[in-house]
Design a protein around this motif. Structure first.
Motif, short mmCIF file in Angstrom:
data_model
loop_
_atom_site.label_atom_id
_atom_site.label_comp_id
_atom_site.label_asym_id
_atom_site.label_seq_id
_atom_site.Cartn_x
_atom_site.Cartn_y
_atom_site.Cartn_z
N GLY A 64 0.80 -1.21 0.00
CA GLY A 64 0.00 0.00 0.00
C GLY A 64 0.83 1.27 0.00
N ILE A 65 0.23 2.35 -0.50
CA ILE A 65 0.88 3.65 -0.53
C ILE A 65 -0.15 4.72 -0.14
N ILE A 66 0.25 5.56 0.80
CA ILE A 66 -0.60 6.66 1.28
C ILE A 66 0.18 7.96 1.11
N THR A 67 -0.50 9.02 0.70
CA THR A 67 0.12 10.33 0.64
C THR A 67 -0.52 11.24 1.69
N VAL A 68 0.31 12.11 2.26
CA VAL A 68 -0.17 13.11 3.22
C VAL A 68 0.33 14.47 2.73
N ALA A 69 -0.60 15.35 2.38
CA ALA A 69 -0.27 16.69 1.93
C ALA A 69 -0.69 17.70 2.99
N GLY A 70 -0.23 18.92 2.84
CA GLY A 70 -0.61 19.98 3.78
C GLY A 70 0.56 20.48 4.59
N ALA A 71 0.48 21.71 5.05
CA ALA A 71 1.59 22.37 5.74
C ALA A 71 1.97 21.70 7.05
N ASP A 72 1.03 21.01 7.71
CA ASP A 72 1.29 20.41 9.02
C ASP A 72 1.67 18.94 8.95
N ARG A 73 1.90 18.42 7.75
CA ARG A 73 2.01 16.96 7.57
C ARG A 73 3.14 16.34 8.39
N LEU A 74 4.33 16.94 8.38
CA LEU A 74 5.46 16.31 9.06
C LEU A 74 5.35 16.43 10.57
N SER A 75 4.94 17.59 11.07
CA SER A 75 4.80 17.74 12.52
C SER A 75 3.67 16.85 13.04
N TRP A 76 2.63 16.68 12.25
CA TRP A 76 1.49 15.83 12.63
C TRP A 76 1.92 14.36 12.70
N LEU A 77 2.58 13.88 11.66
CA LEU A 77 3.06 12.49 11.67
C LEU A 77 4.09 12.28 12.77
N ASN A 78 4.93 13.29 13.01
CA ASN A 78 5.94 13.20 14.07
C ASN A 78 5.32 13.01 15.44
N SER A 79 4.16 13.62 15.65
CA SER A 79 3.52 13.57 16.97
C SER A 79 2.92 12.20 17.28
N MET A 80 2.74 11.37 16.26
CA MET A 80 2.05 10.09 16.47
C MET A 80 2.97 8.89 16.36
N THR A 81 4.13 9.04 15.69
CA THR A 81 4.94 7.86 15.39
C THR A 81 6.33 7.97 16.01
N SER A 82 7.11 6.90 15.89
CA SER A 82 8.32 6.71 16.70
C SER A 82 9.57 7.42 16.17
N GLN A 83 9.56 7.86 14.93
CA GLN A 83 10.76 8.46 14.35
C GLN A 83 10.67 9.99 14.36
N GLN A 84 11.84 10.66 14.36
CA GLN A 84 11.90 12.11 14.28
C GLN A 84 11.66 12.53 12.83
N LEU A 85 10.51 13.13 12.56
CA LEU A 85 10.15 13.54 11.21
C LEU A 85 10.16 15.05 11.03
N LEU A 86 10.30 15.79 12.11
CA LEU A 86 10.39 17.25 11.98
C LEU A 86 11.65 17.62 11.20
N GLY A 87 11.48 18.47 10.21
CA GLY A 87 12.63 18.90 9.43
C GLY A 87 13.13 17.88 8.43
N LEU A 88 12.36 16.83 8.16
CA LEU A 88 12.78 15.83 7.19
C LEU A 88 12.96 16.49 5.82
N ALA A 89 14.15 16.42 5.29
CA ALA A 89 14.46 17.08 4.02
C ALA A 89 13.85 16.32 2.85
N PRO A 90 13.46 17.02 1.79
CA PRO A 90 12.92 16.34 0.61
C PRO A 90 13.89 15.31 0.06
N GLY A 91 13.36 14.13 -0.24
CA GLY A 91 14.16 13.06 -0.81
C GLY A 91 14.89 12.19 0.18
N VAL A 92 14.91 12.57 1.46
CA VAL A 92 15.59 11.78 2.49
C VAL A 92 14.64 10.71 3.01
#
Length: 370
Positions: A43-71
């Protein structure tokens, strides 16, 4: 939706091919970077929107804040008790975060994310019907051939090294140190062309390479009780100092003060009978495999025939099982049922992945008695 890869000569299995007639030859080609694997059933899911990384960061185990494009990175969605619900491969393209998940995970994960939006600026879409992933290893011609077809995104598996904020339980040189798998995401409309870009290998080939690299799989190795520590998954999917998220208390307690109740091991199997144990096959102490009254010490999660190492398997054992103990695995289709007749026993030697003393990284000072 039928995958174009199933139209290739020799394809066996569905919804994607397990092999194309020569599993070991396919495995060698895949390992060398000269073959591709169809992962279009995932499966593949996309998450768009200005809050996407901070939102995913708040729920899951990895540090996603500041994740650079392509990393590329990976993260885990845990339940409140720290048990693994979803393993998520993450890459952001600057406007959209792509979440690649195992088969059967996209629909429940998307439903959970949609419930958690509240007033945040995020848009969650399950795009599994429109996009599909294909895997190749670096080092050969296959990855270059896939890049020439302009994939929507690439996800380079971070398993080869400990990611920032993570930790490794395995001692010495890690079996996954040379791991270089990359998943390429293409529009399904162009998958027929992709299937001809390089020789195809089946899922059996990928399974064998993952087992040898100690690479855990959500669909292959995780059960309803699993926590990340048992698989040494803190090396790539958990940031230990990022702050609060669901299940974080269990992560911290087990790592700092306790020990994981089970531990993942690689088993080198006696291949003289030419039989591999099925997933769920029970593991016993040496000499007890044929005893119907014996109590199992673990279970097989995956087994495969490796092109260099022969018959190997991943198993979850009780932490108390000594690391140098020779084991016995029950064979047969009903091997996961303790009450089933014993059809055969396979001798197995352990290769340590998660040590028996994993965890308890903090020393608690003893209080003086009055």
């Amino acid at each position: 939706m039928t995958s174009p890869f199933l139209s290739l000569p020799g394809a066996v299995g569905e919804p994607v091919a397990l092999h194309y007639g020569s599993p070991v030859i396919e495995q060698r080609a895949l390992d060398a970077g000269n073959a591709i694997v169809d992962l279009s059933h995932r499966g593949i899911i996309t998450v768009a929107g200005a809050d996407r990384l901070s939102w995913l960061n708040s729920m899951t185990s990895q540090q996603l804040l500041g994740l650079a494009p392509g990393v590329a990175t990976e993260t885990l969605l845990l339940d409140p008790n720290g048990r693994i619900e979803h393993a998520i491969r993450v890459v952001d393209d600057g406007e959209t975060t792509w979440l690649l998940v195992d088969e059967g995970s996209a629909e429940p994960l998307a439903a959970f994310l949609l419930r958690m939006r509240f007033a945040l600026r995020v848009e969650v879409t399950d795009v599994s019907a429109d996009y599909a992933a294909v895997l190749a290893f670096e080092g050969g011609s296959a990855a270059a051939a896939l890049r020439a077809l302009s994939p929507a995104i690439e996800w380079a598996d971070p398993w080869a090294e400990v990611t920032r904020g993570g930790t490794q339980y395995a001692n010495g040189e890690h079996a996954g140190a040379g791991w270089s798998a990359v998943q390429f995401v293409f529009a399904r409309a162009g998958l027929a062309e992709v299937s001809l870009a390089a020789p195809a290998a089946g899922l059996m080939a990928l399974d064998a390479l993952e087992i040898r690299a100690w690479r855990p799989s959500r669909v292959g190795d995780v059960d309803e009780r699993a926590i990340p520590h048992e698989f040494d998954w803190l090396r790539s999917a958990v940031h230990l100092t990022k702050g609060c998220y669901r299940g974080q208390e269990t992560i911290a307690k087990v790592h700092n003060l306790g020990h994981p109740p089970r531990r993942l091991v690689l088993l080198h199997l006696d291949g003289s009978e030419g039989e591999l144990p099925v997933a769920g096959a029970l593991v016993f102490k040496e000499g007890e495999g044929a005893d119907p009254e014996a109590r199992p010490v673990g279970r097989i999660t995956r087994a495969a025939l490796h092109h260099e190492w022969g018959a190997i398997a991943l198993a979850l054992l009780k932490r108390s099982v000594p690391g140098d103990l020779t084991l016995a695995v029950r064979a047969g289709a009903e091997a996961g049922d303790p009450a089933a007749p014993v059809e055969g026993v396979i001798a197995a030697a352990q290769e340590m992945i998660v040590p028996t003393d994993a965890g308890a990284t903090r020393t608690i000072p003893k209080l003086k008695r009055l």
